[in-house]
Design a protein around this motif. Structure first.
Motif, mmCIF file in Angstrom:
data_model
loop_
_atom_site.group_PDB
_atom_site.id
_atom_site.type_symbol
_atom_site.label_atom_id
_atom_site.label_comp_id
_atom_site.label_asym_id
_atom_site.label_seq_id
_atom_site.Cartn_x
_atom_site.Cartn_y
_atom_site.Cartn_z
ATOM 1 N N UNK A 121 0.818 -1.211 0.000
ATOM 2 C CA UNK A 121 0.000 0.000 0.000
ATOM 3 C C UNK A 121 0.853 1.263 0.000
ATOM 4 N N UNK A 122 2.103 1.140 0.414
ATOM 5 C CA UNK A 122 2.971 2.304 0.468
ATOM 6 C C UNK A 122 3.527 2.617 -0.918
ATOM 7 N N UNK A 123 4.092 3.782 -1.040
ATOM 8 C CA UNK A 123 4.667 4.209 -2.307
ATOM 9 C C UNK A 123 5.916 3.389 -2.615
ATOM 10 N N UNK A 124 6.127 3.144 -3.875
ATOM 11 C CA UNK A 124 7.267 2.362 -4.309
ATOM 12 C C UNK A 124 8.233 3.285 -5.041
ATOM 13 N N UNK A 125 9.537 3.112 -4.814
ATOM 14 C CA UNK A 125 10.535 3.985 -5.424
ATOM 15 C C UNK A 125 10.556 3.836 -6.938
ATOM 16 N N UNK A 126 10.368 2.639 -7.432
ATOM 17 C CA UNK A 126 10.368 2.411 -8.878
ATOM 18 C C UNK A 126 9.199 3.131 -9.546
ATOM 19 N N UNK A 127 8.044 3.041 -8.930
ATOM 20 C CA UNK A 127 6.864 3.709 -9.484
ATOM 21 C C UNK A 127 7.005 5.226 -9.407
ATOM 22 N N UNK A 128 7.561 5.722 -8.318
ATOM 23 C CA UNK A 128 7.775 7.156 -8.184
ATOM 24 C C UNK A 128 8.781 7.671 -9.217
ATOM 25 N N UNK A 129 9.841 6.910 -9.469
ATOM 26 C CA UNK A 129 10.810 7.287 -10.487
ATOM 27 C C UNK A 129 10.164 7.304 -11.870
ATOM 28 N N UNK A 130 9.304 6.341 -12.146
ATOM 29 C CA UNK A 130 8.615 6.299 -13.434
ATOM 30 C C UNK A 130 7.702 7.506 -13.607
ATOM 31 N N UNK A 131 6.999 7.883 -12.557
ATOM 32 C CA UNK A 131 6.132 9.064 -12.639
ATOM 33 C C UNK A 131 6.974 10.325 -12.821
ATOM 34 N N UNK A 132 8.125 10.397 -12.158
ATOM 35 C CA UNK A 132 9.022 11.540 -12.320
ATOM 36 C C UNK A 132 9.535 11.636 -13.751
ATOM 37 N N UNK A 133 9.966 10.514 -14.335
ATOM 38 C CA UNK A 133 10.460 10.522 -15.710
ATOM 39 C C UNK A 133 9.351 10.871 -16.703
ATOM 40 N N UNK A 134 8.160 10.343 -16.464
ATOM 41 C CA UNK A 134 7.032 10.663 -17.324
ATOM 42 C C UNK A 134 6.706 12.147 -17.253
#
Length: 130
Positions: free
Chosen positions: A61-74
């Motif tokens: 349920x917590x934020x994932x670093x990989x997903x956050x990096x993907x959103x940042x790159x997008x």
């Protein structure tokens, strides 16, 4: 049936966005095809999020670093797509009217891409994810 209506609506949105992009390039008063470089950003924008969605287990349920990096790159890709026509207009490669048409097309195309991920991104019966 709701999936088909959503797909048709997204197709219509993509066609309208590309029409604005082509108008910004091909109208006789503009006649410069430099804004077509934003097509690369249209292709690149969903790639980081798709890769992260494949690699990330959504049970946490917590934020994932990989997903956050993907959103940042997008986000960086989307901001670059909006900045490129402005840079072209400031450098006098394209007219400001063409810049406005390309920015309108960018807004429609990226809203269409976001709509695609909202409609087809869930893990239910009608999903494009394997």
């Amino acid at each position: 049936m709701a999936g088909i209506k959503a797909l048709i609506s997204l197709s219509f949105g993509g066609a309208i966005g590309l029409m604005f992009l082509m108008l910004g390039c091909a109208l006789p008063i503009y006649n410069q095809y430099w804004p077509l470089f934003v097509l690369f950003f249209y292709i690149l924008s969903p790639i980081p999020y798709c890769i992260a969605r494949r690699l990330v287990d959504d049970t946490d349920a917590m934020s994932n670093a990989c997903k956050e990096l993907a959103i940042f790159l997008t986000t960086g890709i989307v901001v670059s797509a909006f900045g490129l026509p402005i840079v072209f207009a400031r450098a006098h490669l394209i007219e400001w009217g063409a810049c406005a048409l390309v920015l309108t097309g960018n807004t429609v195309i990226f809203a269409t891409i976001l709509g695609f991920f909202l409609v087809f991104g869930s893990n239910d019966d009608f999903s494009w994810q394997q």
